[in-house]
Design a protein around this motif. Structure first.
Motif, PDB file in Angstrom:
ATOM      1  N   GLY A 108       0.793  -1.230   0.000  1.00 11.68           N
ATOM      2  CA  GLY A 108       0.000   0.000   0.000  1.00 11.68           C
ATOM      3  C   GLY A 108       0.821   1.273   0.000  1.00 11.68           C
ATOM      4  O   GLY A 108       0.554   2.183  -0.797  1.00 11.68           O
ATOM      5  N   PRO A 109       1.837   1.391   0.869  1.00 18.18           N
ATOM      6  CA  PRO A 109       2.648   2.614   0.839  1.00 18.18           C
ATOM      7  C   PRO A 109       3.352   2.835  -0.501  1.00 18.18           C
ATOM      8  O   PRO A 109       3.429   3.962  -0.990  1.00 18.18           O
ATOM      9  N   TRP A 110       3.842   1.753  -1.108  1.00 20.68           N
ATOM     10  CA  TRP A 110       4.475   1.883  -2.422  1.00 20.68           C
ATOM     11  C   TRP A 110       3.460   2.337  -3.465  1.00 20.68           C
ATOM     12  O   TRP A 110       3.755   3.203  -4.286  1.00 20.68           O
ATOM     13  N   MET A 111       2.264   1.756  -3.436  1.00 16.95           N
ATOM     14  CA  MET A 111       1.221   2.125  -4.389  1.00 16.95           C
ATOM     15  C   MET A 111       0.850   3.601  -4.234  1.00 16.95           C
ATOM     16  O   MET A 111       0.718   4.329  -5.229  1.00 16.95           O
ATOM     17  N   LEU A 112       0.692   4.024  -2.997  1.00 16.48           N
ATOM     18  CA  LEU A 112       0.330   5.416  -2.733  1.00 16.48           C
ATOM     19  C   LEU A 112       1.434   6.363  -3.188  1.00 16.48           C
ATOM     20  O   LEU A 112       1.153   7.403  -3.793  1.00 16.48           O
ATOM     21  N   THR A 113       2.679   5.999  -2.940  1.00 19.47           N
ATOM     22  CA  THR A 113       3.794   6.830  -3.380  1.00 19.47           C
ATOM     23  C   THR A 113       3.830   6.948  -4.896  1.00 19.47           C
ATOM     24  O   THR A 113       4.042   8.042  -5.438  1.00 19.47           O
ATOM     25  N   MET A 114       3.618   5.830  -5.574  1.00 19.65           N
ATOM     26  CA  MET A 114       3.609   5.855  -7.047  1.00 19.65           C
ATOM     27  C   MET A 114       2.502   6.763  -7.581  1.00 19.65           C
ATOM     28  O   MET A 114       2.721   7.548  -8.503  1.00 19.65           O
ATOM     29  N   LEU A 115       1.311   6.653  -7.002  1.00 20.50           N
ATOM     30  CA  LEU A 115       0.189   7.472  -7.463  1.00 20.50           C
ATOM     31  C   LEU A 115       0.406   8.950  -7.173  1.00 20.50           C
ATOM     32  O   LEU A 115       0.111   9.815  -8.008  1.00 20.50           O
ATOM     33  N   VAL A 116       0.935   9.261  -5.984  1.00 18.97           N
ATOM     34  CA  VAL A 116       1.189  10.669  -5.638  1.00 18.97           C
ATOM     35  C   VAL A 116       2.247  11.264  -6.556  1.00 18.97           C
ATOM     36  O   VAL A 116       2.109  12.403  -7.014  1.00 18.97           O
ATOM     37  N   GLU A 117       3.299  10.505  -6.854  1.00 19.71           N
ATOM     38  CA  GLU A 117       4.342  10.989  -7.763  1.00 19.71           C
ATOM     39  C   GLU A 117       3.784  11.209  -9.170  1.00 19.71           C
ATOM     40  O   GLU A 117       4.134  12.184  -9.837  1.00 19.71           O
TER      41      GLU A 117
END
Length: 89
Positions: A66-75
């Motif tokens: 989840g944190p990786w997914m959120l980071t990818m989407l925010v970037e």
């Protein structure tokens, strides 16, 4: 904004969609396959037996990735927002 920029943005959006959804979909596919194999071998055909393990596995993947997914989407959103002034002419 020219057509090449629109196509590039669309391609990046689809690639982001595939990258973010792949861990969840892959896990659900793998767990579903294993549960189906187990049901075929043991001849136990219970609907909840197919649903509950997939749900638990998907929740675990969201907890881990989840944190990786959120980071990818925010970037991706940040890059898209930063590209807006350069694309408006």
């Amino acid at each position: 904004m020219n057509s090449q920029m629109v196509l590039t943005m669309g391609q990046e959006a689809l690639l982001m969609l595939l990258m973010v959804s792949a861990p969840v979909l892959g896990t659900a596919l793998l767990v579903g396959l294993l549960v189906s194999l187990f049901q075929a071998v043991t001849q136990i055909h219970e609907a909840t037996l197919a649903f509950v393990p997939k749900l638990i596995a998907v929740i675990a993947v969201f907890a881990i990735a989840g944190p990786w997914m959120l980071t990818m989407l925010v970037e991706y959103i940040r890059r898209t927002m930063e590209a807006i002034p350069g694309s408006v002419t």
